[in-house]
Enzyme design. Structure first.
Site, short mmCIF file in Angstrom:
data_model
loop_
_atom_site.label_atom_id
_atom_site.label_comp_id
_atom_site.label_asym_id
_atom_site.label_seq_id
_atom_site.Cartn_x
_atom_site.Cartn_y
_atom_site.Cartn_z
N CYS A 46 25.52 50.48 63.66
CA CYS A 46 26.73 50.25 64.55
C CYS A 46 27.76 51.11 64.61
O CYS A 46 28.02 51.73 65.73
CB CYS A 46 26.53 48.66 64.39
SG CYS A 46 25.72 47.32 63.96
C1 BEZ Z 1 22.46 48.31 61.16
O1 BEZ Z 1 22.84 47.67 61.26
O2 BEZ Z 1 22.81 49.32 61.33
C2 BEZ Z 1 20.81 47.86 60.78
C3 BEZ Z 1 20.78 46.50 60.94
C4 BEZ Z 1 19.56 46.35 60.20
C5 BEZ Z 1 18.94 46.57 59.97
C6 BEZ Z 1 19.16 47.95 59.78
C7 BEZ Z 1 20.10 49.26 61.11
#
Ligand code: BEZ
Length: 213
Positions: A46
């Protein structure tokens, strides 16, 4: 929970965001819009996504598109995380992030897929046109960062259809020939497409991209 389908009016809502209270329809005004959710603040993928979107602002502005992000974290958390995004992605976040702590918007837009995660939003994308109609929905898994070049490509295609009566063929990219939509009659073609056209088949008519010089 509601299912939102292409052509539906994008449901309106009011929500807290990092840029104050937003009434979604008023905030959109006569712009196109992207509403996109991410699983949570302070997560690696994100962080890269929101930094990338900030860097694409000029591209969104060129297309008259306003962008708003969403997760189920609170406003203060968003503000604190934005400092990390700005620092690590070498940018300045320049769009609001909705703080959907009560999951009102996530529920309205079906952004929580319980068999994936029953609390957090998945990576949903909604592209909304200037008439508030939903033109594109995409859902990515939490572990896959989105391709924002592809999002721009689809917006270009959607706007070509809306404003120039052409569709775009497989793997089309900006500058490639376009497909004249079937609703255009052969009698209309020469006035609508002065750059000319090629009739490969009566149902497959190509023309140079209309909005380029
Ligand atoms: C993330 O939002 O960075 C993420 C979420 C789930 C698995 C791996 C990364």
């Amino acid at each position: 929970m509601s299912t939102i389908r292409l052509g539906d009016e994008a449901p309106n809502f009011t929500a807290q965001s990092t840029e104050g209270n937003i009434n979604f329809h008023n905030w959109l005004g006569d712009s196109w819009g992207i509403l996109f959710s991410h699983p949570a603040d302070y997560t690696p993928v994100c962080t890269t996504e929101l930094g990338t979107v900030a860097k694409y602002k000029a591209e969104f502005d060129k297309r008259n598109v306003k962008v708003v992000a969403l997760s189920v974290d609170g406003v203060q958390s968003h503000h604190d995380w934005i400092k990390d995004i700005n620092e690590t992605q070498d940018t300045t976040v320049n769009f609001p992030i909705i703080a959907d702590e009560d999951r009102k918007v996530a529920t309205l837009y079906d952004m929580i897929h319980p068999n994936s995660d029953n609390k957090l939003t998945v990576r949903s994308v909604f592209v909304i046109d200037a008439n508030k109609k939903v033109k594109l929905t995409i859902t990515y898994p939490a572990s896959t960062g989105r391709n924002f070049d592809e999002l721009l490509r689809v917006i270009d295609s959607l706007q070509l259809t809306t404003y120039h009566k052409v569709a775009t063929p497989a793997n089309w990219n900006n500058g490639d020939d376009c497909v004249i939509v079937p609703a255009v009659t052969n009698e209309e073609i020469s006035s609508l497409f002065p750059k000319g056209h090629t009739e490969v088949k009566p149902y497959l008519r190509l023309t140079p991209q209309p909005n380029l010089n």
